[in-house]
Design an enzyme around this catalytic site. Sequence first.
Site, PDB file in Angstrom:
ATOM      1  N   HIS A 107       0.856  -1.195   0.000  1.00 13.83           N
ATOM      2  CA  HIS A 107       0.000   0.000   0.000  1.00 13.83           C
ATOM      3  C   HIS A 107       0.887   1.238   0.000  1.00 13.83           C
ATOM      4  CE1 HIS A 107      -2.929   2.983   1.146  1.00 13.83           C
ATOM      5  NE2 HIS A 107      -3.877   2.105   0.840  1.00 13.83           N
ATOM      6  N   GLU A 177      -3.907   1.604  -7.302  1.00 14.08           N
ATOM      7  CA  GLU A 177      -4.351   2.725  -6.471  1.00 14.08           C
ATOM      8  C   GLU A 177      -3.480   3.950  -6.731  1.00 14.08           C
ATOM      9  OE1 GLU A 177      -6.574   1.421  -2.666  1.00 14.08           O
ATOM     10  OE2 GLU A 177      -4.445   1.502  -2.224  1.00 14.08           O
TER      11      GLU A 177
END
Length: 261
Positions: A107, A177
Amino acid sequence: MNIDKGFCMKKLIVANWKMNGSVQLAKELVRDIINGLSVLPDVLGKCEFIICPANLYMYIVRHSSATTPYITLGAQDCAAEENGAHTGDTSASMLKDSACRYVIVGHSERRIDRGETSAVIKAKAQAAHNSGMKIILCVGETLHDRQSGHAENIVRTQLLESVPETANVKNTVIAYEPVWSIGSGLVPELAEIRGMHAMIAQELEKKGWPAAEIRVLYGGSVKADNAKPILNMHEVHGALIGGASMDAAAFIAIAQTVETV
Ligand code: PGA
């Protein structure tokens, strides 16, 4: 040749609670998600759900979802090492032992805020696989990368440098993302999402992964009011949801935008 023909894959709707919540909030949130979903057989026919709470609240999700096969427990990070003198870390085998089946690795909040390189992420991904866990591996460009015209190359490089040898189509999901989209309310143009997802899938196909089974999720400011065109793109196989996953109604409303699988 249409190799997708006849292959049905539910959309994967992933809640990333990040470092949010409390015992009470986690209990209420998972209860409300389960109560809401349990009366929506149509949604359950089209979506699978993964909830990734903070490690301390995993027991709540595990306990509450014990009889709901459509919810799987996930973690937000794992250590690259198997065990040993690593104060504060949690190994993949500990997560597996605690009923976790997925772990998010790479992430951007860890790549950027915690300085995790693609090499570190690859080691974590490998540790997860070695423990029998599946990974959700995140990649995404910064605003600077995008403005300088390097978005695609950055994402490709992150992907190729982070995906370990242990990865295959069954144990690895990719999440695209864009960093500038996370928590900002901004989302890329649909064509940009489509293009990035197609590139990611092509890179994985080059590794021999069967095209029809590759899963690439989109993450970044997914809300009920923008989810429909994103989630119903052929190239998008689900969503990784931060902010909106902290509200049961908003989270469920996103899943309700899925039309067909
Ligand atoms: P967001 O977060 O939905 O709040 O933008 C997504 C993520 O960071 O996974």
